[in-house]
Design a protein around this motif. Structure first.
Motif, mmCIF file in Angstrom:
data_model
loop_
_atom_site.group_PDB
_atom_site.id
_atom_site.type_symbol
_atom_site.label_atom_id
_atom_site.label_comp_id
_atom_site.label_asym_id
_atom_site.label_seq_id
_atom_site.Cartn_x
_atom_site.Cartn_y
_atom_site.Cartn_z
ATOM 1 N N UNK A 1 -51.492 -2.856 -0.987
ATOM 2 C CA UNK A 1 -52.000 -3.597 -1.953
ATOM 3 C C UNK A 1 -51.486 -4.677 -1.248
ATOM 4 N N UNK A 2 -49.402 -4.699 -1.358
ATOM 5 C CA UNK A 2 -48.399 -6.058 -1.397
ATOM 6 C C UNK A 2 -49.114 -5.896 0.085
ATOM 7 N N UNK A 3 -49.889 -5.034 1.154
ATOM 8 C CA UNK A 3 -49.816 -4.677 2.419
ATOM 9 C C UNK A 3 -50.977 -5.424 2.092
ATOM 10 N N UNK A 4 -52.118 -5.772 1.635
ATOM 11 C CA UNK A 4 -53.059 -6.480 1.780
ATOM 12 C C UNK A 4 -52.741 -7.970 1.377
ATOM 13 N N UNK A 5 -51.643 -8.260 1.267
ATOM 14 C CA UNK A 5 -51.681 -9.543 0.574
ATOM 15 C C UNK A 5 -50.615 -9.886 2.044
ATOM 16 N N UNK A 6 -49.854 -9.713 1.741
ATOM 17 C CA UNK A 6 -49.585 -9.835 3.219
ATOM 18 C C UNK A 6 -50.234 -10.113 4.709
ATOM 19 N N UNK A 7 -51.176 -8.824 4.439
ATOM 20 C CA UNK A 7 -51.634 -9.406 6.212
ATOM 21 C C UNK A 7 -53.022 -10.393 5.459
ATOM 22 N N UNK A 8 -53.242 -10.975 4.323
ATOM 23 C CA UNK A 8 -54.460 -11.708 4.273
ATOM 24 C C UNK A 8 -53.711 -13.036 4.877
ATOM 25 N N UNK A 9 -52.090 -13.633 4.360
ATOM 26 C CA UNK A 9 -51.520 -14.219 4.974
ATOM 27 C C UNK A 9 -51.309 -14.572 5.967
ATOM 28 N N UNK A 10 -51.048 -13.513 6.803
ATOM 29 C CA UNK A 10 -50.769 -13.639 8.177
ATOM 30 C C UNK A 10 -51.894 -13.680 8.584
ATOM 31 N N UNK A 11 -53.245 -13.679 8.778
ATOM 32 C CA UNK A 11 -54.446 -13.715 9.220
ATOM 33 C C UNK A 11 -54.905 -15.437 8.763
ATOM 34 N N UNK A 12 -54.566 -15.326 7.472
ATOM 35 C CA UNK A 12 -54.704 -16.705 6.599
ATOM 36 C C UNK A 12 -54.664 -18.058 7.669
ATOM 37 N N UNK A 13 -52.717 -17.727 8.252
ATOM 38 C CA UNK A 13 -51.689 -18.369 9.153
ATOM 39 C C UNK A 13 -51.582 -18.955 10.106
ATOM 40 N N UNK A 14 -53.031 -18.198 10.565
ATOM 41 C CA UNK A 14 -53.108 -17.704 12.513
ATOM 42 C C UNK A 14 -53.763 -18.502 12.426
ATOM 43 N N UNK A 15 -55.055 -18.913 11.170
ATOM 44 C CA UNK A 15 -56.560 -19.016 11.194
ATOM 45 C C UNK A 15 -56.428 -20.878 10.436
ATOM 46 N N UNK A 16 -54.736 -20.917 10.299
ATOM 47 C CA UNK A 16 -55.189 -21.566 9.520
ATOM 48 C C UNK A 16 -56.280 -22.763 8.098
ATOM 49 N N UNK A 17 -56.082 -21.142 7.404
ATOM 50 C CA UNK A 17 -56.555 -21.072 6.386
ATOM 51 C C UNK A 17 -55.913 -20.972 5.442
ATOM 52 N N UNK A 18 -54.675 -21.259 5.079
ATOM 53 C CA UNK A 18 -53.754 -20.912 4.087
ATOM 54 C C UNK A 18 -53.837 -22.532 3.156
ATOM 55 N N UNK A 19 -54.255 -22.108 2.010
ATOM 56 C CA UNK A 19 -54.834 -24.205 1.877
ATOM 57 C C UNK A 19 -55.092 -23.723 0.100
ATOM 58 N N UNK A 20 -54.590 -24.305 -0.903
ATOM 59 C CA UNK A 20 -54.608 -24.303 -1.902
ATOM 60 C C UNK A 20 -56.102 -24.986 -2.728
ATOM 61 N N UNK A 21 -56.856 -24.234 -3.298
ATOM 62 C CA UNK A 21 -58.434 -25.017 -2.991
ATOM 63 C C UNK A 21 -59.422 -23.771 -3.742
ATOM 64 N N UNK A 22 -60.251 -24.415 -4.496
ATOM 65 C CA UNK A 22 -60.863 -23.276 -5.359
ATOM 66 C C UNK A 22 -62.376 -23.120 -5.028
ATOM 67 N N UNK A 23 -62.660 -21.878 -4.393
ATOM 68 C CA UNK A 23 -63.886 -21.359 -3.727
ATOM 69 C C UNK A 23 -65.401 -21.691 -4.410
ATOM 70 N N UNK A 24 -65.937 -22.755 -4.285
ATOM 71 C CA UNK A 24 -67.480 -22.714 -5.441
ATOM 72 C C UNK A 24 -68.858 -23.884 -4.682
ATOM 73 N N UNK A 25 -69.537 -23.125 -5.475
ATOM 74 C CA UNK A 25 -70.991 -24.350 -5.127
ATOM 75 C C UNK A 25 -70.064 -25.539 -5.545
ATOM 76 N N UNK A 26 -71.778 -26.748 -5.279
ATOM 77 C CA UNK A 26 -71.144 -28.094 -5.618
ATOM 78 C C UNK A 26 -71.728 -28.179 -7.146
ATOM 79 N N UNK A 27 -72.856 -27.291 -7.808
ATOM 80 C CA UNK A 27 -72.786 -27.831 -8.384
ATOM 81 C C UNK A 27 -71.603 -27.526 -10.248
ATOM 82 N N UNK A 28 -70.724 -26.560 -9.689
ATOM 83 C CA UNK A 28 -70.488 -26.494 -10.618
ATOM 84 C C UNK A 28 -68.681 -26.421 -10.686
#
Lengths: 180, 198
Positions: free
Chosen positions: A88-115
């Motif tokens: 699971x430590x690897x999962x955190x790292x792997x997700x971060x690496x892929x997110x960095x490559x894809x410019x997707x590392x960003x502090x935000x909340x994923x939600x629909x517009x009505x909540x």
């Protein structure tokens, strides 16, 4: 000076084709089978951490509990020196690496517009709590049961996987304000 | 036979933990590539607007399943040494239903929440906190339903054993089923997209 093209360089890149990501994921799972003789997991790592924490705070209480005991082992090794914890430590790292490559590392909340953000965080917490209970009852989550057991044609895993979809679809209407 | 390498003693426990980090790295990488760090994309599965969860999951299952099958018939992988969790049918179905409900409420599953958290999503962190709380709760009340937890124990049962089918035929049937599911998913997404435009 930033041209539109440069600005684009910082925009999140599109996700991969689902079938391509699926093949990648399947090959990682296959590698786990071939190298380790076991599949992937996630919830088990969290159980090890919880069992370890409870043992630190109340050792007698933890050792007397059949659920924690399963993750604490015979006491000769640190419960955190566990395969899934490291995975699971690897999962955190792997997700971060892929997110960095894809410019997707960003502090935000994923939600629909009505909540509101606050409600979304409460739901995320509650959902995580329910999911943990479900995963423990089922002896694994989407990774340990659905993916791993699914690929090994395990009966319990397939029954589990079908139930997950039924539970999700049955409750989707009630939760529609959060997502749509 | 020479695999699983670990079971054949090719490396020790210490090395297995390093292997774990690398396997996890690949796992997390492809989860994020697929868009699974995003709770909205995952939840969309349950509203038929984006069937990525189904497509990725079944592609991964089929890839690994076919791989395991061929590696075992070629005599490279000893399938009997690959760990299969024993089945406890009723608690697993119950757990699956609870987990499905938790999925649509929380937006993640335990693995995808890690990816969401590591890519900075606050709802991912809230979900991870919920996971710890849920496991602690389960652990504390475990004695109350330990009997249920261990009920309907069937041992290690696979679908080919259950249906009395050859392993290869079962693999083939799952492939056909997955192809059908992919076709339905593509068709459903187009339908939903058209509905949105109306």
């Amino acid at each position: 000076m930033t041209s539109p093209q440069q600005a684009d360089g910082f925009a999140p890149k599109p996700y991969w084709n689902p079938y391509l990501s699926g093949i990648g994921l399947g090959l990682v799972l296959l590698a786990a089978f071939v190298i380790m003789g076991r599949g992937l997991g996630a919830s088990g790592a969290f159980s090890s951490v919880v069992a370890y924490g409870v043992q630190k705070v109340a050792p007698e209480h933890a050792n007397a509990n059949a659920f924690y005991a399963e993750y604490l082992g015979d006491g000769t090794a640190n419960p955190l020196k566990d395969w899934l914890v490291f995975e699971v430590i690897g999962v955190f790292l792997g997700g971060f690496i892929s997110g960095k490559i894809g410019n997707r590392v960003k502090g935000k909340i994923e939600k629909g517009p009505r909540i509101s953000s606050r409600s979304r965080l409460i739901y995320a917490f509650l959902g995580g709590g329910l999911m943990a209970i479900g995963a423990k009852l089922a002896r694994g989550c989407t990774s340990g049961q659905a993916l791993t057991g699914g690929a090994l044609l395990n009966l319990g895993s397939w029954a589990f996987m079908i139930s997950v979809f039924i539970g999700g679809y049955a409750f989707a209407y009630i939760m529609r304000r959060q997502w749509t | 036979m020479s695999a699983p390498f670990y079971k054949y003693g090719l490396f020790n426990d210490e090395v297995s933990l390093i292997v774990a980090v690398f396997i996890g790295l690949g796992f997390g990488f492809f989860l994020e590539r697929a868009g699974f760090g995003n709770g909205r994309k995952l939840a969309a599965q349950f509203y038929f607007t984006d069937m990525t969860v189904l497509k990725v999951m079944f592609t991964a299952i089929v890839t690994a399943m076919v791989g395991v099958y061929y590696l075992s018939i070629f005599g490279f992988l000893d399938l009997s040494l690959v760990y299969v969790t024993p089945t406890n049918l009723v608690p697993q179905i119950t757990g699956g239903l609870i987990l499905g409900i938790g999925f649509v409420i929380g937006g993640y599953c335990p693995g995808t929440a890690c990816v969401s958290a590591s890519t900075g999503r606050y709802d991912g962190w809230a979900y991870v906190a919920g996971l710890f709380a849920g496991i602690l709760f389960f652990g504390e009340v475990f004695h109350l339903f330990e009997k249920f937890y261990t009920s309907t124990a069937m041992g290690k049962v696979t679908l080919p054993q259950l249906f009395h089918l050859p392993y290869g035929l079962m693999v083939f049937l799952v492939c056909i089923m997955a192809l059908g599911a992919f076709a339905a998913a593509e068709w459903g997404e187009k339908k939903m997209a058209a509905k949105k435009e109306d």
